[in-house]
Design a protein around this motif. Structure first.
Motif, short mmCIF file in Angstrom:
data_model
loop_
_atom_site.label_atom_id
_atom_site.label_comp_id
_atom_site.label_asym_id
_atom_site.label_seq_id
_atom_site.Cartn_x
_atom_site.Cartn_y
_atom_site.Cartn_z
N ASP A 160 -50.98 94.59 -59.08
CA ASP A 160 -52.28 94.34 -57.95
C ASP A 160 -51.38 93.59 -56.78
O ASP A 160 -50.98 92.24 -57.19
N PRO A 161 -51.14 93.91 -55.56
CA PRO A 161 -50.70 93.17 -54.64
C PRO A 161 -51.37 91.88 -54.18
O PRO A 161 -50.59 90.89 -53.85
N ASN A 162 -52.74 91.84 -54.52
CA ASN A 162 -53.49 90.81 -54.10
C ASN A 162 -53.26 89.55 -55.18
O ASN A 162 -53.69 88.50 -54.86
N THR A 163 -52.44 89.86 -56.37
CA THR A 163 -51.94 88.66 -57.19
C THR A 163 -50.59 88.24 -56.86
O THR A 163 -50.20 87.27 -57.29
N ALA A 164 -49.79 89.15 -56.14
CA ALA A 164 -48.37 88.67 -56.16
C ALA A 164 -48.03 87.39 -55.27
O ALA A 164 -48.96 87.31 -54.17
N PHE B 175 -51.25 84.15 -56.85
CA PHE B 175 -50.50 83.10 -57.21
C PHE B 175 -49.78 82.47 -56.32
O PHE B 175 -48.97 82.95 -55.44
N THR B 176 -50.10 81.05 -56.15
CA THR B 176 -49.54 80.35 -54.76
C THR B 176 -48.39 79.46 -55.35
O THR B 176 -47.81 78.99 -54.56
N LEU C 279 -42.58 87.57 -53.56
CA LEU C 279 -42.25 88.62 -54.27
C LEU C 279 -42.84 89.95 -53.52
O LEU C 279 -43.71 89.83 -52.53
N THR C 280 -41.96 91.14 -53.53
CA THR C 280 -42.24 92.27 -53.08
C THR C 280 -42.52 93.55 -53.94
O THR C 280 -41.80 93.49 -54.97
N GLN D 98 -42.85 86.99 -47.86
CA GLN D 98 -43.77 88.19 -47.44
C GLN D 98 -44.98 88.06 -46.85
O GLN D 98 -45.59 86.98 -46.97
N SER D 99 -45.14 88.73 -45.91
CA SER D 99 -46.48 88.91 -45.04
C SER D 99 -47.63 89.34 -45.77
O SER D 99 -47.93 90.60 -45.56
N TYR D 100 -48.30 88.69 -46.86
CA TYR D 100 -49.40 88.90 -47.52
C TYR D 100 -50.54 88.43 -47.00
O TYR D 100 -50.69 87.19 -46.28
#
Length: 556
Positions: free
Chosen positions: A389-393, A422-423, A397-398, A413-415
């Motif tokens: 899930d990209p929303n948890t990365a 996770f911060t 990380l990519t 990365q530009s999320y």
């Protein structure tokens, strides 16, 4: 009695609290035994500033002391009138008590310890902390023998800061040298977070106690049902066999014995499980009491010193709820005997075996999981595709390969901001919720990674242990490094002796509470198996170290 007590306090030394011996009076008006005040000032000689132990008035230079003859005469006169020379024995410090640091000779019990002075005081010597404005900001706690453990051995400062990087208490000077750049918070802040985790653990234990009590009640009901059914089967069988007494007399006692034997076996099994559950309830209640006591500790440093030593509760070997498989108990035996009666001699030869079979097949089982797969085909049967899930990365990380591969990057990365992200740690979770039986494999590039499963409500923000896989009760993790594997849950880590491979297989039987990790190469080698109770659906996850990558790939 009250007058004698007043006289004793009036003519007592403020250091030893005994009646004055060779009394001397300082210029501030306070009186002491000559030897007591000399010893006190001897200890202050290196500071070149001498003070009154009572009011803290300073004297420069050290005063010359002379015996107060009038006061000495009064003390002697009071002794002749029967004035007690010392407090009652129960006021003195025993072997298990905390003694006053300012009493000389036989010391009195301390009633408070000061975290600023790092000393313990009896009621008399504590009074300046209440009377003098200089002590108003001092922190008083219950008497403690371990005050030295609360100061930094290197800087002699109070351990009032917690280093989350090294998981230890430090002083403010430590943050400027060996702990410089580490993640630090106040001890009070860390205690608040640990108290929250403690409350969660207490709540979980309380819930487990309630679950076990329900299980015991269900087992008791089932034992009663087994006994009732067995008794009725014996009664019916005896009636039928009586009609066939000429032909079945030898078999009658045999059938009865088989039924009773199986009845005893089943009842024994349930009572054994009941006894173990009751023991677990007792253990859980004891641990709950320990956690309750720790939660009321008002001394932050003492709390944090004691907190890691608390043993985590042992995982239950039983299911969190008892599921009795509905069976007719011994009714089939009655049917078999009735059939024998109807067919008489012609059926006796074939039915004799049938009666025995019906008795032995009466088997009331606790719900048990199916066997864990043993072959490659068995694991492939439960193979599932995991996507991340990209929303948890974490922003370092990519994701690639259709969100099945995660790689650590040397720049952010530009999320978009998201509450699930996770911060503080380089972690990511799967989109899929895992229930039932699942199997997947993770390929890693020989840089450190954690292959994990976690509940959805695991903390995401910050660098506390509540967020990191394997360091809390919401996640289970296998650390993969170039030289070894190790397994962790709730900050308890187990090293694993096994050849290291670049692919790890994970098998989950959620209902049965089984989680297994395998090293996958030419063969599949079991690394670690967990037997527990999962209370929520799980998510697959990975922690990625510097330069590492991991891919959820098709099982071999």
């Amino acid at each position: 009695m009250e007058q004698n007590q007043l006289d004793r306090e009036t003519f007592s030394c403020l250091i030893c609290l005994d009646l004055l011996k060779d009394p001397v009076t300082t210029s501030c008006g306070h009186s002491y035994c000559m030897n007591c005040i000399k010893k006190h000032w001897d200890e202050e000689d290196q500071k070149r500033i001498h003070s009154c132990p009572q009011c803290r008035e300073r004297f420069i230079p050290r005063p010359v002391l002379k015996k107060n003859t009038m006061l000495a005469a009064l003390v002697e006169q009071l002794k002749k009138t029967g004035l007690q020379a010392a407090p009652a024995d129960h006021c003195y410090a025993g072997h298990e008590d905390v003694a006053c640091d300012f009493c000389t000779g036989r010391k009195l019990k301390a009633i408070k310890s000061c975290l600023v002075c790092l000393a313990s005081y009896c009621e008399k010597h504590l009074q300046p902390h209440y009377d003098s404005a200089a002590f108003k900001k001092h922190k008083l706690v219950e008497p403690s023998k371990n005050l030295q453990e609360k100061i930094c051995s290197k800087h002699d400062k109070l351990l009032e800061i917690f280093c989350r990087t090294d998981q230890k208490c430090i002083c403010y000077l430590c943050t400027m040298d060996e702990h410089k750049g580490h993640i630090t918070v106040s001890a009070a802040t860390e205690e608040t977070e640990r108290q929250r985790e403690l409350d969660e653990r207490r709540g979980n234990i309380q819930q487990r106690i309630q679950d076990r009590e329900k299980d015991v009640k269900l087992l008791q009901q089932e034992v009663e049902a087994i006994n009732h059914s067995a008794d009725k089967a014996v009664e019916d069988s005896e009636k039928i066999i009586t009609e066939l007494i000429c032909l079945l007399q030898k078999r009658s006692s045999g059938v009865k014995q088989q039924i009773r034997s199986q009845q005893e076996t089943q009842v024994s099994r349930f009572k054994d499980v009941q006894e173990k559950l009751e023991q677990e309830i007792t253990e859980l209640k004891r641990k709950y009491t320990e956690l309750e006591q720790l939660s009321h500790t008002e001394d932050h440093s003492q709390f944090l010193l004691n907190y890691p030593s608390l043993p985590a509760p042992r995982e239950s070997t039983h299911s969190s709820s008892i599921n009795i498989r509905p069976l007719r108990h011994f009714e089939d035996v009655t049917a078999a005997v009735s059939e024998l009666r109807d067919k008489l001699q012609d059926v006796l030869r074939d039915s004799r075996t049938n009666i025995s079979l019906m008795v032995t097949e009466v088997d009331v089982l606790l719900a048990e999981p199916g066997p864990e797969p043993k072959s490659r085909a068995g694991f492939l049967r439960y193979s599932c595709e995991i996507t991340l899930d990209p929303n948890t990365a974490n922003t370092w990380l990519t994701l690639s390969e259709g969100n099945r591969k995660v790689t650590w990057m040397n720049q952010r990365q530009s999320y978009f901001s998201h509450p699930d992200r996770f911060t503080g740690y380089y972690q990511v979770l799967s989109r899929e919720s895992l229930t039932g039986r699942c199997y997947w494999e993770v390929e890693w590039n020989w840089k450190k990674v954690y292959v994990a499963v976690a509940y959805k409500n695991i903390s995401r923000t910050g660098s506390g242990i509540g967020c990191l896989f394997g360091y809390n009760d919401k996640s289970w993790a296998l650390i993969c490094s170039q030289n070894s594997f190790s397994f962790g849950h709730n900050s308890i880590w187990t090293p694993i002796s096994a050849p290291v491979s670049s692919r790890v297989g994970v098998y989950l039987d959620h209902r049965a509470g089984i989680l297994s990790f395998y090293s996958v190469s030419e063969t599949r080698t079991l690394l670690h198996r967990v037997q527990t109770t999962f209370t929520e659906p799980l998510l697959a996850g990975v922690f990625i170290g510097y330069g590492a990558s991991a891919e959820f790939c098709k099982p071999k």
